[in-house]
Design a protein around this motif. Structure first.
Motif, mmCIF file in Angstrom:
data_model
loop_
_atom_site.group_PDB
_atom_site.id
_atom_site.type_symbol
_atom_site.label_atom_id
_atom_site.label_comp_id
_atom_site.label_asym_id
_atom_site.label_seq_id
_atom_site.Cartn_x
_atom_site.Cartn_y
_atom_site.Cartn_z
ATOM 1 N N MET A 1 0.832 -1.190 0.000
ATOM 2 C CA MET A 1 0.000 0.000 0.000
ATOM 3 C C MET A 1 0.880 1.258 0.000
ATOM 4 O O MET A 1 1.049 1.917 -1.019
ATOM 5 C CB MET A 1 -0.919 -0.028 1.220
ATOM 6 C CG MET A 1 -1.870 1.140 1.311
ATOM 7 S SD MET A 1 -3.054 0.918 2.666
ATOM 8 C CE MET A 1 -3.457 2.615 2.998
ATOM 9 N N ASP A 2 1.510 1.566 1.146
ATOM 10 C CA ASP A 2 2.370 2.754 1.239
ATOM 11 C C ASP A 2 3.637 2.551 0.420
ATOM 12 O O ASP A 2 4.288 1.508 0.492
ATOM 13 C CB ASP A 2 2.739 3.035 2.698
ATOM 14 C CG ASP A 2 1.525 3.415 3.531
ATOM 15 O OD1 ASP A 2 0.768 4.292 3.097
ATOM 16 O OD2 ASP A 2 1.318 2.799 4.596
ATOM 17 N N GLY A 3 3.986 3.557 -0.360
ATOM 18 C CA GLY A 3 5.174 3.486 -1.190
ATOM 19 C C GLY A 3 4.938 2.861 -2.550
ATOM 20 O O GLY A 3 5.802 2.939 -3.427
ATOM 21 N N VAL A 4 3.782 2.242 -2.728
ATOM 22 C CA VAL A 4 3.432 1.628 -4.010
ATOM 23 C C VAL A 4 2.214 2.325 -4.611
ATOM 24 O O VAL A 4 2.236 2.781 -5.753
ATOM 25 C CB VAL A 4 3.142 0.124 -3.852
ATOM 26 C CG1 VAL A 4 2.704 -0.484 -5.182
ATOM 27 C CG2 VAL A 4 4.375 -0.597 -3.325
ATOM 28 N N LEU A 5 1.136 2.415 -3.825
ATOM 29 C CA LEU A 5 -0.093 3.069 -4.277
ATOM 30 C C LEU A 5 -0.221 4.492 -3.760
ATOM 31 O O LEU A 5 -0.750 5.363 -4.459
ATOM 32 C CB LEU A 5 -1.314 2.265 -3.831
ATOM 33 C CG LEU A 5 -1.443 0.840 -4.363
ATOM 34 C CD1 LEU A 5 -2.681 0.171 -3.782
ATOM 35 C CD2 LEU A 5 -1.482 0.819 -5.883
ATOM 36 N N HIS B 1 1.534 7.769 -1.052
ATOM 37 C CA HIS B 1 2.654 8.324 -0.299
ATOM 38 C C HIS B 1 2.163 9.564 0.424
ATOM 39 O O HIS B 1 1.698 10.519 -0.199
ATOM 40 C CB HIS B 1 3.819 8.687 -1.222
ATOM 41 C CG HIS B 1 4.969 9.315 -0.511
ATOM 42 N ND1 HIS B 1 5.753 8.621 0.400
ATOM 43 C CD2 HIS B 1 5.478 10.586 -0.541
ATOM 44 C CE1 HIS B 1 6.673 9.423 0.875
ATOM 45 N NE2 HIS B 1 6.536 10.623 0.329
ATOM 46 N N GLU B 2 2.228 9.504 1.765
ATOM 47 C CA GLU B 2 1.790 10.620 2.613
ATOM 48 C C GLU B 2 0.385 11.096 2.249
ATOM 49 O O GLU B 2 0.123 12.297 2.133
ATOM 50 C CB GLU B 2 2.803 11.767 2.544
ATOM 51 C CG GLU B 2 4.159 11.397 3.122
ATOM 52 C CD GLU B 2 5.134 12.553 3.116
ATOM 53 O OE1 GLU B 2 4.795 13.607 2.528
ATOM 54 O OE2 GLU B 2 6.215 12.412 3.693
#
Length: 246
Positions: free
Chosen positions: A1-5, A7-8
């Motif tokens: 999820m985070d870093g792929v789909l 970010h922040e």
């Protein structure tokens, strides 16, 4: 999820197209996260706020994987749980009783408000015979003010006090992927993993027998890959480059 789909809180370029391509091609998929704080409903809302539409049933967390593991090991058991709603809800929904009286397990997850009293209780229960489980090994988590101690750091504190290492269910344990595949009735030979970390996503994917794709929109840079003794199947700049592969 985070870093792929995402970010922040913002969708990464190509994320919406990737999800739509999965739907159009009728590919079964799950969005995974090692974070145990949030329920799938919470995460669905957070993704929607960033412009990404993912149904609750397509979200798989370390909390859900941990709860499934507990239910398989000791059905209808009991646990002392340190964590947020994502973890306590998952453990409750598999039929577990949460207690401080001789629980089968002490389960440690993510929370922004680790309590010294709760940690002390966990230490005493583990010394009294409770088995020690952690949802993930991440030592720190992000915040607006800077890094926060996370599950791995608190687990290390408890281990130092009890001399008991936790069994960690989340990545890099390949069990996280195997439980996800069971959820969607998938087989390793026809399943691919897309992640942004070599030390959790890629190694767990390899050990689970999956095709692995590393994207460079998260914590791993292209030059970092050479430092590891294993390699992903492919490296892509972002999820946008993965869309044509679906």
């Amino acid at each position: 999820m985070d870093g792929v789909l995402v970010h922040e809180g913002h969708a990464l370029p190509g994320a919406a197209d990737f999800l739509q391509r999965l739907v159009d091609r009728e590919r079964r998929f799950l969005v995974l996260t090692n974070n145990s704080m949030f329920t799938p409903r919470d995460l669905r809302a957070r993704l929607a706020a960033s412009g990404l539409q993912v149904p609750e049933e397509a979200i798989w967390t370390s909390a859900l994987a941990t709860a499934q593991f507990l239910a398989q090991q000791v059905p209808g058991g009991s646990a002392y749980v340190i964590g947020e709603a994502g973890l306590t809800t998952a453990v409750h929904e598999v039929g577990y009783t949460m207690t401080t009286s001789s629980p089968d397990y002490v389960v440690l997850g993510e929370t922004r408000t680790y309590s010294f009293t709760a940690i002390t209780t966990a230490i005493r229960l583990i010394e009294g015979g409770a088995r020690f489980i952690a949802t993930n090994p991440d030592p720190t988590g992000p915040s607006a003010e800077g890094p926060l101690p996370a599950t791995g750091a608190v687990a290390a504190l408890i281990t130092r006090a009890t001399k008991r290492e936790p069994y960690v269910v989340g990545k890099p344990n390949p069990m996280m992927f195997r439980s996800a595949m069971n959820r969607i009735e998938a087989h390793s030979e026809t399943t691919a993993m897309v992640g942004d970390r070599m030390d959790t996503d890629v190694v767990a994917g390899i050990e689970a027998g999956l095709t692995t794709t590393l994207v460079l929109t998260g914590s791993t840079r292209r030059e970092d890959v050479e430092a590891y003794p294993y390699r992903p199947t492919r490296v892509c700049e972002s999820i946008a480059d993965v869309v044509p592969l679906v």
